[in-house]
Design an enzyme around this catalytic site. Structure first.
Site, short mmCIF file in Angstrom:
data_model
loop_
_atom_site.label_atom_id
_atom_site.label_comp_id
_atom_site.label_asym_id
_atom_site.label_seq_id
_atom_site.Cartn_x
_atom_site.Cartn_y
_atom_site.Cartn_z
CG PHE A 1 130.11 -15.18 -66.37
CD1 PHE A 1 129.59 -15.93 -65.30
CD2 PHE A 1 131.25 -16.18 -66.94
CE1 PHE A 1 130.29 -16.95 -64.26
CE2 PHE A 1 131.32 -17.75 -66.29
CZ PHE A 1 130.85 -17.66 -64.98
NE ARG B 1 124.47 -29.96 -61.00
CZ ARG B 1 125.12 -29.27 -61.73
NH1 ARG B 1 124.36 -27.67 -61.03
NH2 ARG B 1 125.48 -28.74 -61.93
CG ASN C 1 121.27 -22.01 -65.48
OD1 ASN C 1 121.00 -20.82 -65.28
ND2 ASN C 1 122.75 -22.50 -66.05
CG HIS D 1 121.51 -23.08 -57.79
ND1 HIS D 1 122.11 -23.21 -58.02
CD2 HIS D 1 121.93 -24.11 -56.53
CE1 HIS D 1 123.58 -23.59 -57.43
NE2 HIS D 1 122.52 -24.18 -55.86
P1 DAT Z 1 125.26 -25.32 -61.90
O1 DAT Z 1 124.73 -23.48 -62.63
O2 DAT Z 1 125.89 -25.74 -63.39
O3 DAT Z 1 125.95 -25.42 -61.20
P2 DAT Z 1 128.33 -22.99 -62.23
O4 DAT Z 1 127.86 -23.44 -60.93
O5 DAT Z 1 129.32 -23.47 -62.47
O6 DAT Z 1 127.12 -24.44 -62.45
O7 DAT Z 1 127.75 -21.83 -62.51
C1 DAT Z 1 126.65 -21.02 -62.10
C2 DAT Z 1 126.17 -20.32 -63.37
O8 DAT Z 1 126.74 -19.67 -63.48
C3 DAT Z 1 125.35 -21.68 -63.91
O9 DAT Z 1 124.13 -21.56 -64.14
C4 DAT Z 1 125.73 -19.99 -65.38
C5 DAT Z 1 126.00 -19.25 -64.88
N1 DAT Z 1 128.17 -19.39 -65.83
C6 DAT Z 1 128.51 -20.45 -66.23
N2 DAT Z 1 129.09 -20.29 -66.54
C7 DAT Z 1 129.18 -19.47 -67.69
C8 DAT Z 1 129.25 -19.08 -68.67
N3 DAT Z 1 130.67 -20.04 -69.50
N4 DAT Z 1 128.82 -18.03 -70.00
C9 DAT Z 1 128.08 -17.41 -68.16
N5 DAT Z 1 127.29 -17.73 -67.61
C10 DAT Z 1 127.48 -18.54 -66.90
MG MG Z 2 127.54 -24.77 -59.37
#
Ligand code: DAT
Ligand code: MG
Length: 166
Positions: free
Chosen positions: A59, A91, A122, A125
């Site tokens: 993604f 968070r 979402n 951040h």
């Molecule tokens: P967070 O934003 O909760 O810290 P992360 O750092 O794991 O989460 O990921 C960064 C961003 O990437 C997240 O806000 C949305 C996107 N993302 C994460 N996992 C995903 C998935 N399985 N499919 C699509 N987008 C994803």
């Molecule tokens: Mg993150």
């Protein structure tokens, strides 16, 4: 509790949907201090650096486009919040990464969605830990854009052309 700083981004879907006020109101429940804020047009360089740890994910490409505002407005609001236990407090209000799984009273649960292409829109951040917060705050802000020095600074002579008012 230890004072911490954490990076918040209100992502392009949040700005497009006029959610800035709602998001800041929710974050004000934390009673943390806002010590920096600005609105930026995110370059591909900045987006790729911000999410570099995800570059092998399927993604990733769409995620970069999303942060650059290709699906909404080309802007992101960046803020630094500071105070006791700032990282976890923020968070918790943000909710889980997947907006469908996020608690419905959290920011992501209330306002986020997953597009038919699978992009997690979402809204927000927030840094996950102190190490990530330091990397991210240094990436998004210069020392003089934050009202006090959250990390050590030094003086360097930087020679470069820059745009000024005409
Ligand atoms: P967070 O934003 O909760 O810290 P992360 O750092 O794991 O989460 O990921 C960064 C961003 O990437 C997240 O806000 C949305 C996107 N993302 C994460 N996992 C995903 C998935 N399985 N499919 C699509 N987008 C994803
Ligand atoms: Mg993150």
């Amino acid at each position: 509790m230890k004072n911490q700083q954490t990076l918040i981004l209100i992502k392009p879907d949040g700005l497009k949907k006029s959610l800035t006020g709602n998001v800041l109101t929710r974050l004000s429940e934390t009673k943390l201090d806002i010590i920096a804020t600005k609105t930026v047009q995110v370059t591909s360089k900045l987006a790729e650096e911000h999410y570099k740890y995800l570059k092998d994910k399927p993604f990733y490409k769409e995620l970069i486009k999303y942060l650059m505002g290709e699906f909404h407005k080309k802007k992101v609001m960046a803020l630094v919040y500071w105070g006791p236990d700032a990282i976890n407090k923020v968070r918790n209000i943000c909710g889980a990464t997947n907006p469908e799984e996020a608690d419905s009273v959290s920011i992501r649960g209330a306002y986020g969605r997953i597009t038919t292409k699978g992009v997690y829109e979402n809204v927000i951040h927030a840094s996950t830990n102190e190490e990530e917060a330091e990397r991210e705050i240094k990436l998004w802000f210069k020392p003089d854009e934050i009202i006090f020095d959250v990390y050590p600074t030094k003086t360097a002579t930087v020679k470069k052309k820059e745009r000024v008012w005409a």
